[in-house]
Design a protein around this motif. Structure first.
Motif, mmCIF file in Angstrom:
data_model
loop_
_atom_site.group_PDB
_atom_site.id
_atom_site.type_symbol
_atom_site.label_atom_id
_atom_site.label_comp_id
_atom_site.label_asym_id
_atom_site.label_seq_id
_atom_site.Cartn_x
_atom_site.Cartn_y
_atom_site.Cartn_z
ATOM 1 N N GLN A 23 -0.154 7.681 -5.922
ATOM 2 C CA GLN A 23 -0.288 6.220 -5.965
ATOM 3 C C GLN A 23 -1.706 5.793 -5.589
ATOM 4 N N VAL A 24 -2.270 6.472 -4.612
ATOM 5 C CA VAL A 24 -3.642 6.157 -4.192
ATOM 6 C C VAL A 24 -4.633 6.558 -5.281
ATOM 7 N N LEU A 63 -9.054 -3.473 -0.742
ATOM 8 C CA LEU A 63 -8.312 -4.715 -0.975
ATOM 9 C C LEU A 63 -7.141 -4.469 -1.921
ATOM 10 N N ALA A 64 -7.348 -3.621 -2.921
ATOM 11 C CA ALA A 64 -6.264 -3.280 -3.843
ATOM 12 C C ALA A 64 -5.144 -2.555 -3.101
ATOM 13 N N LEU A 65 -5.506 -1.708 -2.159
ATOM 14 C CA LEU A 65 -4.511 -1.025 -1.343
ATOM 15 C C LEU A 65 -3.720 -2.015 -0.493
ATOM 16 N N ASP A 66 -4.429 -2.956 0.148
ATOM 17 C CA ASP A 66 -3.754 -3.945 0.983
ATOM 18 C C ASP A 66 -2.788 -4.800 0.164
ATOM 19 N N LYS A 67 -3.169 -5.084 -1.065
ATOM 20 C CA LYS A 67 -2.342 -5.929 -1.911
ATOM 21 C C LYS A 67 -1.075 -5.203 -2.368
ATOM 22 N N GLN A 68 -1.220 -3.972 -2.795
ATOM 23 C CA GLN A 68 -0.101 -3.245 -3.358
ATOM 24 C C GLN A 68 0.695 -2.432 -2.329
ATOM 25 N N PHE A 69 -0.023 -1.884 -1.338
ATOM 26 C CA PHE A 69 0.633 -1.005 -0.360
ATOM 27 C C PHE A 69 0.165 -1.347 1.052
ATOM 28 N N PRO A 70 0.614 -2.449 1.619
ATOM 29 C CA PRO A 70 0.189 -2.840 2.964
ATOM 30 C C PRO A 70 0.407 -1.710 3.964
ATOM 31 N N ALA A 71 -0.529 -1.569 4.879
ATOM 32 C CA ALA A 71 -0.447 -0.512 5.882
ATOM 33 C C ALA A 71 0.754 -0.752 6.792
#
Length: 305
Positions: free
Chosen positions: A266-267, A295-303
């Protein structure tokens, strides 16, 4: 009536001043501003600021740190390229280290100041030691081999001062004394190698002069092609580079995926989306914008909290 020469000269100078003031002080700035408003250029002219929910979070053209208040890397984010601009990525202090490949010997700190919790302003890390430390830290953070040629396992430059009579070609075939220049007595327990050409290797002592010794870098057994790529251990010329190489992004995938509770695949898909190719198809190298990727990670896969 003909005016005196000095008056005519002053009037000509005044006319030139007025013409160039209008041309360079008004027309030229307005023209540049007008060009900057053209669609496709306006965003870059405005600093390429990226906003989230109406709040500016950074610039797509300027790198930034992704660390906690103590400067430790946040594991859920991809880390940027190192920076020597001010305290890091400072547009008002854009600069490189100005250190070259021959900068391999550290200036060691005064142990008395270190013991007192003070900083020795005369101490200086060589470029080699900076690279070694960054590579070691990146390797530990991302779970890869952080070793590099000419680096000790402790993360400093593997450099010796070899004393003895020199041959015509500058070599010291029969050394009488050998010192590990970047490993300080009282800081490390033992030098990175025990002996050199049959002579016991000593740790460097603060205040001793080793300039008469032959400086010998030791390559060691690290892979010729390190697992940690070059852009993870060296700063760009401006210190503001917002991109990292796909290779540097690749070694961070596992850590980021684990921190966010998602799969590496996914990453990797997001990396491909945010990766840019060579300019005009042939200039430069492929790169990944770190801020956009995070930012794309935060949007799709929040920590995970």
């Amino acid at each position: 009536m003909r005016l005196p020469t000095w008056i005519r000269q002053h009037m000509a100078a005044l006319r030139a001043l007025l013409v160039f003031t209008v041309l360079l002080g008004v027309i030229y700035p307005l023209s540049v501003f007008a060009v900057a408003q053209i669609p496709g250029l306006k965003d870059k002219a405005g600093g390429s600021i990226i906003t989230v929910n109406g709040k500016a979070v950074g610039s797509a053209s300027i790198g930034q740190s992704f660390t906690d208040k103590d400067g430790n890397p946040l594991k859920q984010y991809f880390q940027s390229r190192p920076s020597n601009a001010g305290d890091g990525y400072d547009p008002t202090a854009t600069a490189a280290s100005n250190l070259g490949p021959e900068d391999i010997v550290d200036s060691l700190p005064d142990p008395a100041l270190v013991a007192a919790g003070k900083e020795d302003e005369n101490a200086k890390q060589s470029l080699l030691t900076q690279v070694c430390q960054r590579s070691k830290a990146a390797g530990e953070l991302d779970g890869v081999d952080g070793s590099r040629p000419f680096c000790t396992s402790g993360g400093v430059g593997a450099v010796l001062a070899v004393f003895g009579d020199r041959t015509a070609d500058g070599k010291v075939p029969h050394p009488t004394r050998v010192v590990s220049l970047n490993e300080q007595e009282g800081v490390v327990k033992a030098p990175f190698i025990t002996t050199y050409n049959g002579v016991k290797v000593e740790l460097a002592k603060f205040g001793e002069e080793y300039a008469r010794g032959l400086v010998v870098p030791i390559k060691g057994n690290a892979p010729t092609t390190p697992a940690v790529p070059a852009d993870a251990v060296t700063a760009s010329g401006s210190g503001l580079d917002p991109h990292i190489s796909p290779e540097y992004a690749a070694i961070q995938v596992k850590r980021v995926a684990q921190a966010r509770g998602i799969t590496p695949t996914q990453v990797e898909k997001l990396i491909k989306v945010e990766q840019t190719g060579r300019a005009l198809g042939f200039m430069g190298e492929p790169a990944v914008n770190v801020l956009k990727l995070n930012l794309a990670l935060d949007k799709q896969f929040p920590a995970r909290r």
